[in-house]
Design a protein around this motif. Structure first.
Motif, short mmCIF file in Angstrom:
data_model
loop_
_atom_site.label_atom_id
_atom_site.label_comp_id
_atom_site.label_asym_id
_atom_site.label_seq_id
_atom_site.Cartn_x
_atom_site.Cartn_y
_atom_site.Cartn_z
N GLY A 174 -71.65 -53.63 73.37
CA GLY A 174 -72.98 -53.49 72.82
C GLY A 174 -73.03 -54.38 71.58
N ASP A 175 -73.89 -54.32 70.94
CA ASP A 175 -74.09 -55.02 69.62
C ASP A 175 -72.97 -54.68 68.54
N SER A 176 -72.69 -55.74 67.59
CA SER A 176 -71.54 -55.72 66.63
C SER A 176 -72.05 -56.36 65.59
N LEU A 200 -67.11 -59.41 68.78
CA LEU A 200 -67.18 -58.06 69.59
C LEU A 200 -68.60 -57.94 70.01
N ALA A 201 -69.55 -58.54 69.62
CA ALA A 201 -70.96 -58.35 70.05
C ALA A 201 -71.18 -58.82 71.43
N GLY A 202 -71.80 -57.95 72.26
CA GLY A 202 -72.24 -58.47 73.71
C GLY A 202 -73.61 -57.89 74.05
N ILE A 203 -74.00 -58.41 75.11
CA ILE A 203 -75.29 -58.00 75.56
C ILE A 203 -75.60 -56.86 76.47
N GLY A 204 -74.25 -56.03 76.64
CA GLY A 204 -74.26 -54.95 77.57
C GLY A 204 -75.00 -53.87 77.21
N GLY A 205 -75.20 -53.79 76.01
CA GLY A 205 -76.25 -52.56 75.55
C GLY A 205 -77.56 -53.08 75.82
N ALA A 206 -78.05 -54.20 75.33
CA ALA A 206 -79.40 -54.60 75.58
C ALA A 206 -79.69 -54.81 77.04
N VAL A 207 -78.90 -55.20 77.84
CA VAL A 207 -79.03 -55.44 79.18
C VAL A 207 -79.51 -53.98 79.84
N MET A 208 -78.66 -52.89 79.56
CA MET A 208 -78.74 -51.58 79.98
C MET A 208 -80.13 -50.96 79.42
N GLY A 209 -80.30 -51.45 78.09
CA GLY A 209 -81.74 -51.09 77.35
C GLY A 209 -82.85 -51.52 78.36
N SER A 210 -82.77 -52.87 78.62
CA SER A 210 -83.80 -53.39 79.29
C SER A 210 -83.98 -52.93 80.82
N LEU A 211 -82.90 -52.78 81.17
CA LEU A 211 -82.78 -51.94 82.76
C LEU A 211 -83.60 -50.56 82.60
N GLU A 223 -91.12 -59.13 76.81
CA GLU A 223 -91.71 -58.66 75.50
C GLU A 223 -90.98 -58.18 74.45
N SER A 224 -91.24 -58.66 73.24
CA SER A 224 -90.36 -58.13 72.05
C SER A 224 -91.37 -57.51 71.10
N ALA A 225 -92.46 -57.99 70.79
CA ALA A 225 -93.34 -57.71 69.67
C ALA A 225 -93.62 -56.14 69.69
N PRO A 226 -94.15 -55.22 70.92
CA PRO A 226 -94.54 -54.07 70.77
C PRO A 226 -93.13 -53.36 70.50
N LEU A 227 -92.10 -53.70 70.89
CA LEU A 227 -90.66 -52.62 70.85
C LEU A 227 -90.43 -52.59 69.45
N LEU A 228 -90.76 -53.74 68.64
CA LEU A 228 -90.48 -53.71 67.38
C LEU A 228 -91.02 -52.60 66.37
N MET A 229 -92.32 -52.17 67.06
CA MET A 229 -92.95 -51.11 66.38
C MET A 229 -92.72 -49.75 66.52
N ILE A 230 -91.83 -49.62 67.51
CA ILE A 230 -91.22 -48.26 67.96
C ILE A 230 -89.75 -48.28 67.90
N GLY A 231 -89.45 -49.28 66.99
CA GLY A 231 -87.84 -48.95 66.64
C GLY A 231 -86.90 -49.38 67.51
N MET A 232 -87.23 -50.23 68.41
CA MET A 232 -86.01 -50.58 69.37
C MET A 232 -85.53 -51.87 68.58
N VAL A 233 -85.85 -52.02 67.37
CA VAL A 233 -85.18 -53.23 66.72
C VAL A 233 -83.90 -52.92 66.04
N ALA A 234 -83.41 -51.57 66.06
CA ALA A 234 -82.56 -51.04 65.32
C ALA A 234 -81.11 -51.56 65.92
N PHE A 235 -79.99 -51.58 64.83
CA PHE A 235 -78.90 -51.85 65.34
C PHE A 235 -78.07 -50.95 66.03
N ILE A 236 -78.03 -51.18 67.35
CA ILE A 236 -77.31 -50.03 67.94
C ILE A 236 -76.07 -50.71 68.87
N VAL A 237 -75.08 -49.74 68.53
CA VAL A 237 -73.67 -50.31 68.97
C VAL A 237 -73.32 -49.93 70.47
#
Lengths: 294, 432
Positions: free
Chosen positions: B200-202, B207-218, B357-371
């Motif tokens: 995930g992010d770091s 140590l940072a990776g896109i695994g978390g983001a890919v799963m989130g997108s999925l 899409e990224s803009a609407p997700l910023l509004m609902i808190g998906m922009v948080a730092f999530i490891v």
């Protein structure tokens, strides 16, 4: 609606014809002969139409048509383009319901039952009164599925063996069996135009209708395919009542027992095919069948 | 007769005279078209070259070989091999010890701290995994490839210039000396960066990776697909086949077309107000993201589906009705199967839109730092485009290449989806 606009709306060509001939006013003539259309009734009718009027929005497409369609007869409907013969045909199994702006008034009965009764379900009506269209329109499915679809949705068969039998007998009666029996799983859209149209006829008779409506079934076909279908119509007469709209007067003369001539939304003349073609009682009919217009 | 001939000749002369002009016009038009296409291709290739040029190095990472002594004293002084004890042992100490052994001359505390920083803090986790997987290595000495710190990685990849003055460089001369010592022993190597795909992010770039983001997108796309496809198709079928044509349906149609043009961030605000504040759904969850993107993609899917339904020829409908099929049977047995490829194409294009899409997700808190890598649609998560946005904001040089690499992965997914849409369209085009 006055005469001038009626002529205008019914078809630009017609008004031209009237203008060039000048001496003879078709509109007046057709009005003068109302009531002298010939024998509209038959002894044992399957379908009866009385005072049928059809409107497409403002346009008055059919005016006061009275006509019987007898049991086991082939009745052909002829007339120039835009005269309302197809519209009338489509009234008989309520295919006009699909056109939003279309409105039908009058009375059409199938075996004494009013088909425009509000309580009547169109599904069994269309199972009883089948239709073959101008352009062959097989489903984009296999030949087998094309035929099997009708019996399946109407629950006419209970098992696969019965269904196979219905498919075979329908194709046999449509004279298509020997040509397609080895290709039943091939798409119906891959057949030639004439074969497609016979497939559509087979699809219609697979539901065992009592009346078959044919809307210019041969207009897209070559003479050989046409001859096959005419032969088929003649054979089908034994079991079915057939109403056919055609632009070919030879075809009307060949396949039908009775002929009805439509002009500008009116039924001008109806009678035995032989009489109509040899001795028309109406000037309009005579002009049309002798090729003076239309 | 001769007169007629003359006029004919003159007509063809006129035609010939005008021909030149006509052809010149056609040529001009063709050139303008070609220029436009070439320009477009240039822009696209510039984009790809810059992204790939920036990002391809992120798929490799520098590893340092160290001689690690898995001393029993350090890991498991009691000798019980208790997994609990093993997992809480001081593995960072092993790395430090190995570094000290490698460079015995380094004595000052400050220098030692700088020395330890050569190896990523994630290295101790790798050692722990090794020990937990195979406790028998305790007490042995082993050569292990460990993840280097991102600064070292940048130095090896040449992103940090060794010739600029020390004060302008992120890496001191001393560190460069140590790295060169490792290099001379062949103890530095670039290996495939699996971390980038599995983590995930770091805060630490290495140590940072896109695994978390890919799963989130999925998860988010699954929610979007599960909701928007059935709703969109049902709405299209009803509006196109069953609804009466009146002022209300006209109004609905106009509104659907308008919704397709609403800026996506507005949907984000709506989602924040409705799903999170009113219905109390969790923040940063793919579920909420999926709901918001469902709202956003619905108009696209409805419009595409209606167009697909409209393109089914009326002769097929008449054929079905003519043998006594009910309207329902006509629609579901004949019209819908024929329209399905068009609907699927519209849906895939809508999904591709949602994925990017990224803009609407910023509004609902998906922009948080999530490891953590999300385990389901209710877990907090981020998505690929937002991950790109987050990394693009980070100051570390190593995040630059990771940003580009994430964009490459995102573009890869989009490419696959659009390719799928094209295949569907080709495969099922006009079967009647």
């Amino acid at each position: 609606m006055d005469t001038a606009t009626a002529v205008d709306e019914m078809g630009g060509d017609m008004s031209q014809t009237v203008a060039t001939e000048g001496a003879f006013d078709h509109e007046k003539a057709s009005q003068a002969f109302v009531g002298k259309v010939g024998e509209i009734a038959v002894d044992n009718p399957r379908m009866t139409a009385r005072k049928v009027n059809v409107y497409y929005g403002e346009k008055h497409a059919i005016q006061d048509v009275n006509l019987d369609i007898g049991k086991n007869e082939v009745i052909s409907m002829i007339g120039p383009s835009g005269c309302g013969k197809s519209t009338f045909l489509r009234c008989l199994n309520r295919m006009n319901d699909t056109i939003d702006i279309c409105r039908v008034a009058g009375e059409i009965k199938l075996d004494g039952q009013d088909v425009y009764d509000k309580k009547l379900d169109v599904v069994p009506l269309r199972a009883q009164v089948g239709m073959v269209f101008q352009k062959p329109n097989p489903f984009p499915k296999s030949i087998y599925d094309n035929i099997a679809y009708g019996p399946k949705i109407h629950g006419l068969v209970s098992n696969k063996a019965d269904l196979d039998e219905v498919v075979e007998s329908s194709l046999r009666r449509a004279g298509l069996w020997s040509e397609v029996k080895d290709y039943l799983d091939q798409p119906g859209t891959g057949l030639s135009g004439g074969q497609q149209q016979r497939l559509c006829i087979a699809r219609t008779i697979a539901v065992s209708p009592e009346v078959i409506l044919m809307d210019e079934p041969c207009s897209a076909l070559d003479p050989i395919a046409t001859a096959k279908i005419e032969e088929l119509i003649d054979e089908l007469r034994e079991n079915y009542t057939i109403a056919i709209v055609t632009h070919s007067m030879q075809q009307a003369a060949r396949v039908s027992q009775r002929t009805a001539y439509f002009h500008l939304g009116k039924l001008i003349e109806v009678g035995n095919t032989d009489d109509i073609f040899t001795n028309p009682s109406h000037k309009l009919t005579e002009d049309y069948i002798t090729g003076r217009f239309g | 007769m001769s007169n007629q001939n003359q006029t004919e000749k003159r007509a063809i002369d006129l035609v010939n005279a005008s021909l030149k002009k006509r052809y010149a016009k056609e040529r001009r038009f063709r050139h303008v078209g070609q220029a436009a296409v070439i320009m477009g291709l240039l822009f696209v290739s510039f984009l790809f070259i810059s992204i790939i040029g920036n990002g391809y190095t992120a798929f490799e990472h520098t590893f340092v070989r160290l001689n690690i002594e898995f001393s029993e004293q350090e890991i498991d002084p009691e000798g019980k091999r208790d997994p609990q004890a093993l997992s809480t042992a001081n593995y960072a100490g092993l790395v430090k010890a190995a570094m000290r052994a490698e460079f015995p001359d380094v004595k000052a505390r400050k220098d030692k701290r700088a020395l330890y920083k050569l190896i990523s803090s994630g290295a101790s986790l790798a050692l722990r995994e090794m020990v937990l997987a195979n406790p028998e290595i305790i007490g042995t000495k082993k050569e292990v490839w460990l993840v280097a710190d991102d600064d070292i990685d940048m130095l090896i990849k040449g992103h940090i210039d060794r010739n600029v003055p020390e004060s302008d460089r992120r890496v001191s001369d001393k560190v460069i000396g140590w790295v060169e010592q490792f290099e001379s022993k062949g103890a530095v190597e670039k290996q495939f960066n699996t971390t980038f795909f599995t983590n995930g992010d770091s805060r630490e770039p290495e140590l940072a990776g896109i695994g978390g983001a890919v799963m989130g997108s999925l998860y988010m796309l699954l929610v979007t697909l599960a909701l928007s496809f059935p709703i969109g198709v049902a709405a299209a079928v009803y509006l196109e086949e069953f609804a009466p044509q009146n002022r209300w349906t006209d109004l609905i149609e106009v509104n659907i077309n308008n919704l397709a043009a609403v800026p996506s961030i507005v949907f984000g605000l709506l989602g924040l107000a409705m799903f999170i504040n009113f219905f109390g759904l969790p923040r940063s969850a793919p579920l909420v993201g999926g709901l918001v993107l469902t709202l956003m993609t619905l108009p696209t899917i409805i419009i595409a589906s209606r167009a697909a339904l409209k393109s089914v020829p009326p002769s097929i409908r008449e054929a079905a009705l003519g043998i006594g099929a009910s309207k329902m049977q006509m629609v579901f047995n004949h019209v819908l199967p024929l329209a399905m490829p068009g609907m699927l194409t519209g849906t895939i294009i809508g999904m591709a839109q949602a994925l990017g899409e990224s803009a609407p997700l910023l509004m609902i808190g998906m922009v948080a730092f999530i490891v953590d890598i999300p385990g389901g649609p209710f877990d907090p998560a981020t998505v690929l485009p937002v991950q790109v946005y987050l990394w693009a904001d980070s100051p570390e040089r190593a995040f630059v290449e990771r940003t580009s690499a994430a964009i490459m992965v995102l573009l890869g997914f989009l490419f696959i989806m659009n390719f799928l849409a094209i295949i569907l369209r080709r495969r099922f085009e006009r079967r009647w």
